[in-house]
Design a protein around this motif. Structure first.
Motif, PDB file in Angstrom:
ATOM      1  N   SER A   1     111.654  42.212  48.084  1.00  0.00           N
ATOM      2  CA  SER A   1     110.545  41.682  48.885  1.00  0.00           C
ATOM      3  C   SER A   1     110.589  42.150  50.334  1.00  0.00           C
ATOM      4  O   SER A   1     109.568  42.517  50.917  1.00  0.00           O
ATOM      5  CB  SER A   1     110.555  40.147  48.843  1.00  0.00           C
ATOM      6  OG  SER A   1     110.322  39.689  47.532  1.00  0.00           O
TER       7      SER A   1
ATOM      8  N   SER B   1     105.307  32.866  50.949  1.00  0.00           N
ATOM      9  CA  SER B   1     105.978  34.161  50.907  1.00  0.00           C
ATOM     10  C   SER B   1     105.821  34.889  52.229  1.00  0.00           C
ATOM     11  O   SER B   1     104.743  34.855  52.847  1.00  0.00           O
ATOM     12  CB  SER B   1     105.401  35.036  49.786  1.00  0.00           C
ATOM     13  OG  SER B   1     105.600  34.432  48.525  1.00  0.00           O
TER      14      SER B   1
ATOM     15  N   PRO C   1     117.839  36.616  51.965  1.00  0.00           N
ATOM     16  CA  PRO C   1     117.080  36.714  50.713  1.00  0.00           C
ATOM     17  C   PRO C   1     117.874  36.442  49.445  1.00  0.00           C
ATOM     18  O   PRO C   1     117.303  36.513  48.353  1.00  0.00           O
ATOM     19  CB  PRO C   1     116.600  38.165  50.739  1.00  0.00           C
ATOM     20  CG  PRO C   1     117.713  38.891  51.429  1.00  0.00           C
ATOM     21  CD  PRO C   1     118.248  37.936  52.462  1.00  0.00           C
TER      22      PRO C   1
ATOM     23  N   ASP D   1     117.227  38.525  46.097  1.00  0.00           N
ATOM     24  CA  ASP D   1     115.908  39.178  46.113  1.00  0.00           C
ATOM     25  C   ASP D   1     116.039  40.463  46.929  1.00  0.00           C
ATOM     26  O   ASP D   1     116.070  40.428  48.153  1.00  0.00           O
ATOM     27  CB  ASP D   1     114.866  38.246  46.750  1.00  0.00           C
ATOM     28  CG  ASP D   1     113.487  38.896  46.823  1.00  0.00           C
ATOM     29  OD1 ASP D   1     113.340  40.059  46.407  1.00  0.00           O
ATOM     30  OD2 ASP D   1     112.550  38.230  47.318  1.00  0.00           O
TER      31      ASP D   1
END
Length: 376
Positions: free
Chosen positions: A205, A174, A199, A202
């Motif tokens: 994050s 990550s 991403p 997502d």
């Protein structure tokens, strides 16, 4: 998959879906040192939960069309270089209503219709076995479309990048902070002069505030795999509902009449964002879909009612449907514009395809981003 570890890189790509790999390919082809970082062990999202269809005809004129044309060229190059099999070439749109045929006639006469061919009902039926002749009044054939098996093409492309171009893959890792020339990860620091963040859906994050400003939400789709129907598709297949999903068709004046007609006859399908795409895999099975539902947080459950709407459209064209072998849902980022591109830092680019056209436009988009970051 892990390549030979290097101390530093010219480019770090965050995300190993089709958009991330497209950027890695564009950079690696220029001889740049590239690392791809992904929290998953392999691509597992929208990039493999799709038709694998590279759509050119029907893309919105302008940027989307240009990116699709260039991406198609790169897919053909990869077919030779990386051994990625092209399963279909071309696209057949089978018109069921006069309003759809009128729309196709207008498209044919326009800027991007010249290489396409209008077909009579008899020509459509001659080109594609299995169709119900009572349902077809004409159609359009495009020579441009390509179809790959996404769940096979993505791993093959990643292997090609690692083996032939020396791209390093750090999976199950990550990214926690991006501060060029460093990228902080759960497995330690990576030295990288420039960074591209891809991403997918997502939104939390990395750069959540920036993504939120673009009004991005998620789109949930449902798809099915059907048993071998006993005939072979001559190309990818679409129908009337599909014409309202692509800007190159939907922006034409005739689309209004088609939408009104479909609202009368297929209101539930329109309400659930259903349009019909049918492609065939090497084993003869069919990939069929799809639907579209939007929101920031969407449930993970497939709807039998929606599946039946999709199957109903299939039966309209073919009279019957083979047994369902598999069902799945997918999620991708969606926004008003087809692509989200932003610059959180002069050496960082945030890139999200927000139109479900990653396979169709991603390679062209990757090249454009790398030119922007590294120059001609």
């Amino acid at each position: 998959m892990v390549g030979a570890v290097k101390d530093s890189f010219d480019l770090a790509v965050v995300g190993s879906g089709i958009i991330g790999l497209a950027h890695a390919l564009a950079a690696a082809r220029r001889g740049l040192r590239v690392v791809v970082v992904d929290r998953d062990q392999k691509a597992n999202g929208a990039s493999i939960r799709n038709f694998g269809l590279v759509v050119v005809t029907g893309q919105e004129p302008g940027l989307s069309r240009r990116l699709a044309e260039r991406s198609r060229e790169i897919w053909l190059e990869l077919a030779n270089e990386a051994g990625i099999e092209i399963l279909h070439r071309g696209k057949l749109i089978a018109a069921q209503r006069p309003e759809a045929l009128a729309l196709l006639e207008t498209f044919k006469s326009g800027e991007h219709g010249g290489a396409c061919k209008l077909l009579t009902a008899r020509e459509v039926l001659a080109q594609q076995a299995g169709l119900d002749q009572s349902a077809i009044i004409g159609g359009l054939h495009s020579p441009f479309e390509l179809r790959v098996e996404s769940r096979e093409a993505l791993p093959r492309l990643a292997s090609f990048l690692a083996e032939k171009h020396g791209v390093v893959f750090r999976t199950g890792v990550s990214v926690t902070e991006i501060a060029p020339p460093f990228v902080e990860t759960s497995a330690g620091r990576i030295d990288a002069e420039k960074v591209v963040v891809c991403p997918g859906d997502d939104f939390s994050s990395l750069y959540p505030g920036l993504i939120g400003k673009h009004g991005v939400q998620r789109c949930k789709l449902q798809m099915l795999r059907l048993a071998d129907p006993g005939f072979r598709l001559s190309s990818a297949l679409m129908s009337d509902l599909s014409l309202l999903r692509y800007g190159g068709f939907a922006a034409l004046p005739e689309a209004g009449a088609l939408r009104a007609k479909l609202s009368e006859e297929r209101g539930a399908a329109l309400a659930n964002g259903v349009h019909l795409i049918v492609v065939q895999s090497a084993d003869g099975s069919l990939v069929v879909g799809d639907s579209h539902h939007y929101g920031l947080t969407l449930d993970p459950f497939g709807s039998e009612a929606v599946d039946q709407l999709i199957l109903g459209e299939f039966k309209t064209l073919f009279g019957k449907a083979p047994n369902v072998l598999a069902r799945w849902t997918g999620y991708y980022a969606s926004a008003k514009n087809a692509v989200l591109r932003d610059t959180p830092h002069e050496d960082v680019r945030l890139v999200i395809v927000t139109s479900g056209t990653g396979a169709s436009t991603g390679f062209g988009l990757g090249e454009a981003t790398i030119v922007e970051l590294f120059g001609q």
